[in-house]
Design a protein around this motif. Structure first.
Motif, mmCIF file in Angstrom:
data_model
loop_
_atom_site.group_PDB
_atom_site.id
_atom_site.type_symbol
_atom_site.label_atom_id
_atom_site.label_comp_id
_atom_site.label_asym_id
_atom_site.label_seq_id
_atom_site.Cartn_x
_atom_site.Cartn_y
_atom_site.Cartn_z
ATOM 1 N N PRO A 130 1.004 -0.915 -0.538
ATOM 2 C CA PRO A 130 0.201 -0.439 0.212
ATOM 3 C C PRO A 130 0.728 1.182 0.138
ATOM 4 O O PRO A 130 0.525 1.992 -0.919
ATOM 5 C CB PRO A 130 -0.674 -0.642 0.850
ATOM 6 N N ASP A 131 1.979 0.832 0.147
ATOM 7 C CA ASP A 131 2.931 2.396 0.750
ATOM 8 C C ASP A 131 4.185 2.108 0.290
ATOM 9 O O ASP A 131 5.653 1.657 0.661
ATOM 10 C CB ASP A 131 2.952 2.964 2.301
ATOM 11 N N PRO A 132 4.323 2.306 -1.059
ATOM 12 C CA PRO A 132 5.704 1.982 -1.658
ATOM 13 C C PRO A 132 7.260 2.486 -0.688
ATOM 14 O O PRO A 132 8.592 2.031 -0.601
ATOM 15 C CB PRO A 132 5.604 1.847 -2.906
ATOM 16 N N ASP A 133 6.963 3.701 -0.440
ATOM 17 C CA ASP A 133 8.153 5.040 0.109
ATOM 18 C C ASP A 133 8.633 4.008 1.800
ATOM 19 O O ASP A 133 9.352 3.862 1.744
ATOM 20 C CB ASP A 133 7.296 6.425 0.005
ATOM 21 N N VAL A 134 7.135 3.695 2.277
ATOM 22 C CA VAL A 134 7.203 3.111 3.240
ATOM 23 C C VAL A 134 7.973 1.871 3.020
ATOM 24 O O VAL A 134 9.120 1.848 3.901
ATOM 25 C CB VAL A 134 5.991 2.768 4.092
ATOM 26 N N ARG A 135 7.873 1.347 2.741
ATOM 27 C CA ARG A 135 9.096 -0.668 1.686
ATOM 28 C C ARG A 135 10.130 0.062 1.974
ATOM 29 O O ARG A 135 11.300 -0.848 2.306
ATOM 30 C CB ARG A 135 8.440 -1.509 1.285
ATOM 31 N N ARG A 136 10.038 0.699 0.973
ATOM 32 C CA ARG A 136 11.706 1.249 0.999
ATOM 33 C C ARG A 136 12.224 1.652 2.002
ATOM 34 O O ARG A 136 13.969 2.485 1.742
ATOM 35 C CB ARG A 136 12.317 2.149 -0.168
ATOM 36 N N ARG A 137 11.635 2.036 2.651
ATOM 37 C CA ARG A 137 12.923 2.653 3.805
ATOM 38 C C ARG A 137 13.574 1.295 4.835
ATOM 39 O O ARG A 137 14.172 1.855 5.346
ATOM 40 C CB ARG A 137 12.000 3.457 4.822
ATOM 41 N N TRP A 138 12.378 0.393 4.514
ATOM 42 C CA TRP A 138 12.435 -0.553 5.635
ATOM 43 C C TRP A 138 13.305 -1.843 5.066
ATOM 44 O O TRP A 138 14.276 -3.202 5.518
ATOM 45 C CB TRP A 138 11.951 -0.813 6.987
ATOM 46 N N ARG A 139 13.009 -1.841 4.158
ATOM 47 C CA ARG A 139 13.042 -3.304 3.359
ATOM 48 C C ARG A 139 14.735 -3.097 2.568
ATOM 49 O O ARG A 139 14.390 -2.410 1.426
ATOM 50 C CB ARG A 139 12.193 -4.030 2.545
ATOM 51 N N PRO A 140 15.825 -3.665 3.034
ATOM 52 C CA PRO A 140 16.838 -3.407 2.014
ATOM 53 C C PRO A 140 16.255 -4.526 0.500
ATOM 54 O O PRO A 140 15.775 -4.993 0.050
ATOM 55 C CB PRO A 140 17.429 -3.804 2.212
ATOM 56 N N PRO A 141 17.573 -3.710 -0.681
ATOM 57 C CA PRO A 141 17.486 -4.496 -1.949
ATOM 58 C C PRO A 141 18.100 -5.821 -1.952
ATOM 59 O O PRO A 141 19.403 -6.139 -1.050
ATOM 60 C CB PRO A 141 18.126 -3.475 -2.886
ATOM 61 N N SER A 142 17.281 -6.841 -2.523
ATOM 62 C CA SER A 142 17.066 -8.043 -2.372
ATOM 63 C C SER A 142 18.660 -8.354 -3.164
ATOM 64 O O SER A 142 19.603 -9.509 -1.938
ATOM 65 C CB SER A 142 16.551 -9.258 -3.157
ATOM 66 N N PHE A 143 19.519 -7.914 -3.114
ATOM 67 C CA PHE A 143 21.112 -8.088 -3.702
ATOM 68 C C PHE A 143 22.081 -7.392 -2.367
ATOM 69 O O PHE A 143 23.096 -8.821 -1.904
ATOM 70 C CB PHE A 143 21.658 -7.266 -5.125
#
Length: 451
Positions: free
Chosen positions: A30-43
């Motif tokens: 629902p909120d991509p900006d929130v996910r960007r803040r706490w979930r590191p890129p998979s690489f």
């Protein structure tokens, strides 16, 4: 667009990027900006998890050999040679299968379990053959009794499965579990070593390594084969195409040839040290090799994560390479500097003799890491592009040069000659691979700057 794409460096111009088909997400937060803040890129997440596992193995491994150093040096040297030989034979049997997992599990889907079981079967069969060949064909003074000779091929097969299960976790993007597995294994073998030392148990060093490994293989594969892999039903979006059986065979044979030459060096050098300088000298050599190999493995972990992520989305090869180089620089520069400065103090944990005998060889081997990074990056590119002949040639060059220089220098220079031979070989190979590496980066409009 997922998080890893938001931070990646573009590999093509804006017009080409605008023609790329959008990725359809199965789930939309629902909120991509929130996910960007706490979930590191998979690489980065997978790379950091693999490096954490290597760091745990190195640190607790150093503590393991610090405890073992209280035992007679000849016993430590013999056990170290047995474990190193078994490990290298297992990696020779399984590493090629592991790279295959990293490349194709992203697209395997419902075939994941059967693919893993087939790979396990091949690795175990090769382990038993190579272990038996070492016992029956190669003259050595490491295995003295019938029980030891019978058990050695089984230990090689066990170590193969232990290494492969981490490749499976990496290939399905579950690397975050590997540090926990390695931590429990390391604590288990250290605890058993303390116990067996008190009991003065024969072959206690080897047994303290083997028993926790067996438990880890049984538990992890019960989860992988019983639950995780059967639930994979479809290939992941953006993954490279799943090869057919003939294609898998070609990749396997190419990877096996690569694995065969990759592990000649760590298999041969301890035997060379034992043959020329004796088992006690191998005790002083084993720990510097462990430390330098652990730091080198951090670089290989990042390269492995690059391979897996490129297999999941082949459109981001150049962008992922930019992130790979940044992460390698962040790890290698301070790591090499610290070990170069603190080598005597690190080895003094094991005793003054270890510091006196091992500091020079440790510094020389660690100094080779920046040069080996050049060939590692180029090999990763060749793997992605399926230019396996080049990979085999590069690894063969390293093996021939390291063994040749070490053989020539170990007599007059002792252990320092082994380290110097390793350094010279890596410098030569780096000089041979840096030009094609730079050409690839320029051809793909490479840039280290983020968007």
């Amino acid at each position: 667009m997922d998080e890893s794409q938001r931070v990646s460096v573009p590999a093509v111009d804006d017009q080409a990027e605008s023609r790329t088909e959008p990725i359809v997400l199965v789930e939309q937060a629902p909120d991509p900006d929130v996910r960007r803040r706490w979930r590191p890129p998979s690489f980065e997440l997978n790379a950091v998890a693999l490096m954490a596992a290597t760091g745990i193995t190195g640190v607790v491994g150093l503590a393991f050999w610090a405890v073992a150093a209280r035992l007679p040096p000849a016993e430590v040297g013999r056990a170290s040679a047995i474990l190193t030989t078994a490990t290298m034979l297992s990696q020779l049997s399984s590493s090629n299968v592991g790279v295959l997992f990293g490349r194709v599990l992203a697209a395997a889907g419902a075939k994941s379990r059967s693919l893993v079981l087939g790979g396990y079967g091949i690795a175990v069969a090769l382990s038993l053959v190579l272990g038996a060949a070492f016992v029956l064909v190669i003259p050595n003074e490491l295995l003295t009794g019938t029980v030891e000779k019978v058990a050695f091929p089984l230990i090689v097969a066990l170590f193969s499965l232990f290494a492969l299960q981490d490749w499976v976790l990496t290939g399905i993007r579950k690397s975050v579990w590997i540090p926990l597995e390695q931590l429990l294994f390391a604590i288990g073998k250290l605890g058993l070593l303390l116990l067996f030392s008190v009991w003065a148990l024969q072959n206690g060093i080897v047994l303290s390594w083997v028993l926790p490994c067996l438990l880890a293989v049984l538990v992890v594969n019960a989860v992988l084969l019983g639950r995780t892999l059967p639930r994979r039903r479809a290939a992941e979006a953006g993954a490279t195409e799943m090869p057919d059986r003939r294609g898998l065979t070609r990749i396997f044979l190419a990877e096996y040839a690569t694995g065969a030459v990759m592990y000649v060096v760590p298999l041969t050098l301890p035997l060379l040290v034992v043959a020329v300088l004796g088992t006690e000298a191998n005790a002083y050599y084993a720990v510097p090799w462990l430390i330098s190999e652990s730091l080198g493995l951090l670089i290989f972990n990042i390269s492995s994560s690059y391979l897996v992520e490129a297999a999941h989305d082949s459109r981001r090869i150049a962008a992922l390479m930019a992130r790979t180089i940044r992460l390698i620089a962040l790890v290698a520069v301070p790591g090499v500097a610290v070990v170069m400065i603190a080598a005597p103090w690190i080895l003094s944990i094991l005793g003054p003799a270890y510091a006196a005998e091992g500091s020079t060889v440790l510094r020389l081997m660690v100094l080779a890491i920046p040069f080996s990074t050049v060939s590692t990056l180029y090999v990763a590119i060749c793997r992605i592009q399926l230019q396996m002949a080049r990979v085999v040639v590069i690894e063969a060059m390293i093996a021939v040069l390291v063994i040749g220089f070490a053989f020539a220098l170990v007599g007059p220079l002792g252990l320092a000659g082994v380290g110097l031979g390793y350094l010279i070989a890596e410098v030569v190979v780096a000089a041979a691979t840096i030009v094609p590496l730079v050409r690839f980066l320029r051809a793909n409009q490479f840039s280290l700057r983020r968007r």
